[in-house]
Design a protein around this motif. Structure first.
Motif, PDB file in Angstrom:
ATOM      1  N   PRO A 221       0.823  -1.209   0.000  1.00  0.00           N
ATOM      2  CA  PRO A 221       0.000   0.000   0.000  1.00  0.00           C
ATOM      3  C   PRO A 221       0.859   1.263   0.000  1.00  0.00           C
ATOM      4  CG  PRO A 221      -0.862  -1.601   1.560  1.00  0.00           C
ATOM      5  CD  PRO A 221       0.459  -2.139   1.084  1.00  0.00           C
ATOM      6  N   VAL A 222       0.468   2.245  -0.804  1.00  0.00           N
ATOM      7  CA  VAL A 222       1.133   3.541  -0.949  1.00  0.00           C
ATOM      8  C   VAL A 222       2.450   3.424  -1.727  1.00  0.00           C
ATOM      9  CG1 VAL A 222       2.071   5.581   0.197  1.00  0.00           C
ATOM     10  CG2 VAL A 222       0.126   4.363   1.221  1.00  0.00           C
ATOM     11  N   VAL A 223       3.319   2.461  -1.354  1.00  0.00           N
ATOM     12  CA  VAL A 223       4.633   2.318  -1.971  1.00  0.00           C
ATOM     13  C   VAL A 223       4.546   1.874  -3.424  1.00  0.00           C
ATOM     14  CG1 VAL A 223       6.847   1.094  -1.885  1.00  0.00           C
ATOM     15  CG2 VAL A 223       5.737   1.853   0.233  1.00  0.00           C
ATOM     16  N   GLY A 224       3.697   0.860  -3.696  1.00  0.00           N
ATOM     17  CA  GLY A 224       3.575   0.331  -5.048  1.00  0.00           C
ATOM     18  C   GLY A 224       3.929  -1.141  -5.111  1.00  0.00           C
ATOM     19  N   THR A 225       4.320  -1.612  -6.286  1.00  0.00           N
ATOM     20  CA  THR A 225       4.602  -3.034  -6.500  1.00  0.00           C
ATOM     21  C   THR A 225       6.087  -3.276  -6.707  1.00  0.00           C
ATOM     22  OG1 THR A 225       2.414  -3.389  -7.497  1.00  0.00           O
ATOM     23  CG2 THR A 225       4.090  -5.060  -7.916  1.00  0.00           C
ATOM     24  N   LEU A 226       6.617  -4.254  -5.956  1.00  0.00           N
ATOM     25  CA  LEU A 226       8.013  -4.674  -6.095  1.00  0.00           C
ATOM     26  C   LEU A 226       8.031  -6.058  -6.713  1.00  0.00           C
ATOM     27  CD1 LEU A 226      11.037  -4.132  -5.413  1.00  0.00           C
ATOM     28  CD2 LEU A 226      10.631  -5.335  -3.250  1.00  0.00           C
ATOM     29  N   SER A 227       8.754  -6.194  -7.822  1.00  0.00           N
ATOM     30  CA  SER A 227       8.819  -7.485  -8.523  1.00  0.00           C
ATOM     31  C   SER A 227      10.184  -8.124  -8.333  1.00  0.00           C
ATOM     32  CB  SER A 227       8.540  -7.305 -10.017  1.00  0.00           C
ATOM     33  OG  SER A 227       7.214  -6.865 -10.232  1.00  0.00           O
ATOM     34  N   THR A 228      10.187  -9.427  -8.094  1.00  0.00           N
ATOM     35  CA  THR A 228      11.429 -10.176  -7.891  1.00  0.00           C
ATOM     36  C   THR A 228      11.438 -11.412  -8.771  1.00  0.00           C
ATOM     37  OG1 THR A 228      11.534  -9.462  -5.573  1.00  0.00           O
ATOM     38  CG2 THR A 228      12.882 -11.364  -6.194  1.00  0.00           C
ATOM     39  N   LYS A 229      12.540 -11.619  -9.479  1.00  0.00           N
ATOM     40  CA  LYS A 229      12.737 -12.847 -10.242  1.00  0.00           C
ATOM     41  C   LYS A 229      13.450 -13.839  -9.334  1.00  0.00           C
ATOM     42  CE  LYS A 229      13.219 -10.585 -14.758  1.00  0.00           C
ATOM     43  NZ  LYS A 229      14.124 -10.360 -15.915  1.00  0.00           N
ATOM     44  N   THR A 230      12.897 -15.037  -9.222  1.00  0.00           N
ATOM     45  CA  THR A 230      13.485 -16.043  -8.336  1.00  0.00           C
ATOM     46  C   THR A 230      13.816 -17.307  -9.104  1.00  0.00           C
ATOM     47  OG1 THR A 230      12.198 -15.209  -6.460  1.00  0.00           O
ATOM     48  CG2 THR A 230      13.155 -17.399  -6.231  1.00  0.00           C
ATOM     49  N   TYR A 231      15.063 -17.763  -8.934  1.00  0.00           N
ATOM     50  CA  TYR A 231      15.520 -19.022  -9.510  1.00  0.00           C
ATOM     51  C   TYR A 231      15.903 -19.926  -8.336  1.00  0.00           C
ATOM     52  CZ  TYR A 231      16.347 -15.903 -13.527  1.00  0.00           C
ATOM     53  OH  TYR A 231      16.233 -14.965 -14.534  1.00  0.00           O
ATOM     54  N   SER A 232      15.353 -21.133  -8.268  1.00  0.00           N
ATOM     55  CA  SER A 232      15.723 -22.038  -7.188  1.00  0.00           C
ATOM     56  C   SER A 232      16.025 -23.425  -7.743  1.00  0.00           C
ATOM     57  CB  SER A 232      14.604 -22.125  -6.148  1.00  0.00           C
ATOM     58  OG  SER A 232      13.431 -22.670  -6.706  1.00  0.00           O
ATOM     59  N   ARG A 233      17.011 -24.047  -7.127  1.00  0.00           N
ATOM     60  CA  ARG A 233      17.382 -25.410  -7.496  1.00  0.00           C
ATOM     61  C   ARG A 233      17.943 -26.086  -6.252  1.00  0.00           C
ATOM     62  NH1 ARG A 233      18.622 -28.329 -12.219  1.00  0.00           N
ATOM     63  NH2 ARG A 233      20.039 -30.077 -11.840  1.00  0.00           N
ATOM     64  N   GLY A 234      17.250 -27.101  -5.769  1.00  0.00           N
ATOM     65  CA  GLY A 234      17.659 -27.755  -4.535  1.00  0.00           C
ATOM     66  C   GLY A 234      17.669 -26.759  -3.389  1.00  0.00           C
ATOM     67  N   GLU A 235      18.807 -26.658  -2.692  1.00  0.00           N
ATOM     68  CA  GLU A 235      18.928 -25.734  -1.567  1.00  0.00           C
ATOM     69  C   GLU A 235      19.490 -24.373  -1.991  1.00  0.00           C
ATOM     70  OE1 GLU A 235      17.826 -26.268   1.426  1.00  0.00           O
ATOM     71  OE2 GLU A 235      17.165 -28.304   0.905  1.00  0.00           O
ATOM     72  N   LYS A 236      19.687 -24.188  -3.286  1.00  0.00           N
ATOM     73  CA  LYS A 236      20.256 -22.934  -3.773  1.00  0.00           C
ATOM     74  C   LYS A 236      19.180 -22.019  -4.343  1.00  0.00           C
ATOM     75  CE  LYS A 236      24.966 -24.524  -4.738  1.00  0.00           C
ATOM     76  NZ  LYS A 236      26.049 -24.583  -5.758  1.00  0.00           N
ATOM     77  N   LEU A 237      19.435 -20.715  -4.211  1.00  0.00           N
ATOM     78  CA  LEU A 237      18.443 -19.721  -4.596  1.00  0.00           C
ATOM     79  C   LEU A 237      19.136 -18.486  -5.156  1.00  0.00           C
ATOM     80  CD1 LEU A 237      15.293 -19.094  -4.147  1.00  0.00           C
ATOM     81  CD2 LEU A 237      16.045 -17.892  -2.093  1.00  0.00           C
ATOM     82  N   ARG A 238      18.515 -17.896  -6.171  1.00  0.00           N
ATOM     83  CA  ARG A 238      18.975 -16.618  -6.713  1.00  0.00           C
ATOM     84  C   ARG A 238      17.765 -15.713  -6.873  1.00  0.00           C
ATOM     85  NH1 ARG A 238      22.907 -15.264 -11.692  1.00  0.00           N
ATOM     86  NH2 ARG A 238      22.221 -13.140 -12.165  1.00  0.00           N
ATOM     87  N   MET A 239      17.862 -14.487  -6.355  1.00  0.00           N
ATOM     88  CA  MET A 239      16.779 -13.515  -6.486  1.00  0.00           C
ATOM     89  C   MET A 239      17.301 -12.228  -7.089  1.00  0.00           C
ATOM     90  SD  MET A 239      14.666 -14.041  -2.936  1.00  0.00           S
ATOM     91  CE  MET A 239      16.112 -13.691  -1.955  1.00  0.00           C
TER      92      MET A 239
END
Length: 207
Positions: A50-68
Motif C-alpha cells: 500500500p502507498v509504496v507500489g509493487t516490487l517485482s522479484t525474479k526467483t531461480y531455485s534449485r535444490g537448496e540454492k536460490l537466486r533472487m
C-alpha cells in the motif's frame, strides 16, 4: 427412443466418472510440481505494498540454492543463497557482501513455494471459470482453519494439459503477493555465486 435415452444416460455416467473435482485438479497440480522440483523452478513474485507500489522479484531455485533479482529506485539487487551462505550484490554500493546464513535471515521466497503444499487444506475451493487452456479457482479460508498466517483468500490459475500453476495471488500481512510466469529447468550455474560474473566489484566477506 429408450435406446437413445439409455445411450445418453450412459454418456453422462461415463463423463461423471472422468470429471475432476476442483480439489482433485489442485492436488494433481501439487504432484506435477513435485516432479519438477529437482529441475529447478523460476518464477516472478510481485509484492504490492500500500502507498509504496509493487516490487517485482525474479526467483531461480534449485535444490537448496536460490537466486533472487530485483530492482528498486534504480538500484539492482541480486541475492544468492545456499544452505550456509548468502551473497548480496548492490549496484549502488558496487559491493558483494558475503554473510553466514542463519534461520533468522533466510529468504522468505523459499517459503512462497510452500503455499502450494496441501494448498486446499483448511480452504473451501470454488471453480470460478474455465477456459480452453486453464482453470481459475478461488480458495476461501474456513472458520475452522486456525493457521494465523494463512491467507484469507487465494486465487489460483492452473494450466490444462500440464496441470502446472500459471499464477497464484494471496493477501498476506496486508500485502498482496502474486506468483506468476512459472518455468522449469534452472541450471546449477544460474544459482551459484561466481565472483568472475561481478568484475570490478568490491567483495566484503563478513563470515
Amino acid at each position: 427412443m429408450k435406446r437413445f435415452f439409455s445411450a445418453v444416460t450412459f454418456l453422462i455416467i461415463v463423463f461423471a466418472a472422468f470429471a475432476q473435482t476442483p480439489k482433485e485438479i489442485i492436488n494433481r497440480m501439487g504432484e506435477e510440481l513435485n516432479k519438477h522440483e529437482s529441475d529447478g523452478i523460476y518464477m516472478i513474485t510481485d509484492v504490492k505494498v500500500p502507498v509504496v507500489g509493487t516490487l517485482s522479484t525474479k526467483t531461480y531455485s534449485r535444490g537448496e540454492k536460490l537466486r533472487m533479482e530485483t530492482q528498486t529506485m534504480g538500484i539492482d539487487v541480486i541475492i544468492f543463497e545456499d544452505e550456509e551462505t548468502t551473497w548480496t550484490y548492490n549496484s549502488k554500493t558496487n559491493k558483494v557482501v558475503i554473510e553466514k546464513l542463519s534461520a533468522g535471515n533466510k529468504s522468505e521466497s523459499e517459503g512462497d513455494m510452500e503455499l502450494f503444499d496441501n494448498i486446499t487444506d483448511g480452504y473451501d475451493v470454488t471453480l470460478d471459470k474455465e477456459t480452453g487452456d486453464a482453470w481459475y479457482f478461488s480458495l476461501k479460508k474456513q472458520k475452522t482453519n486456525k493457521e494465523k498466517d494463512a491467507p484469507k483468500k487465494i486465487d489460483l490459475v492452473v494450466a490444462k494439459g500440464t496441470y502446472l500453476p500459471k499464477a497464484l495471488s494471496a493477501k498476506m500481512s496486508g500485502l498482496t503477493v502474486t506468483m506468476r510466469d512459472f518455468a522449469f529447468g534452472v541450471s546449477e550455474k544460474k544459482v551459484t555465486f561466481n565472483a568472475a560474473d561481478f568484475p570490478e566489484v568490491v567483495i566484503e566477506d563478513k563470515r
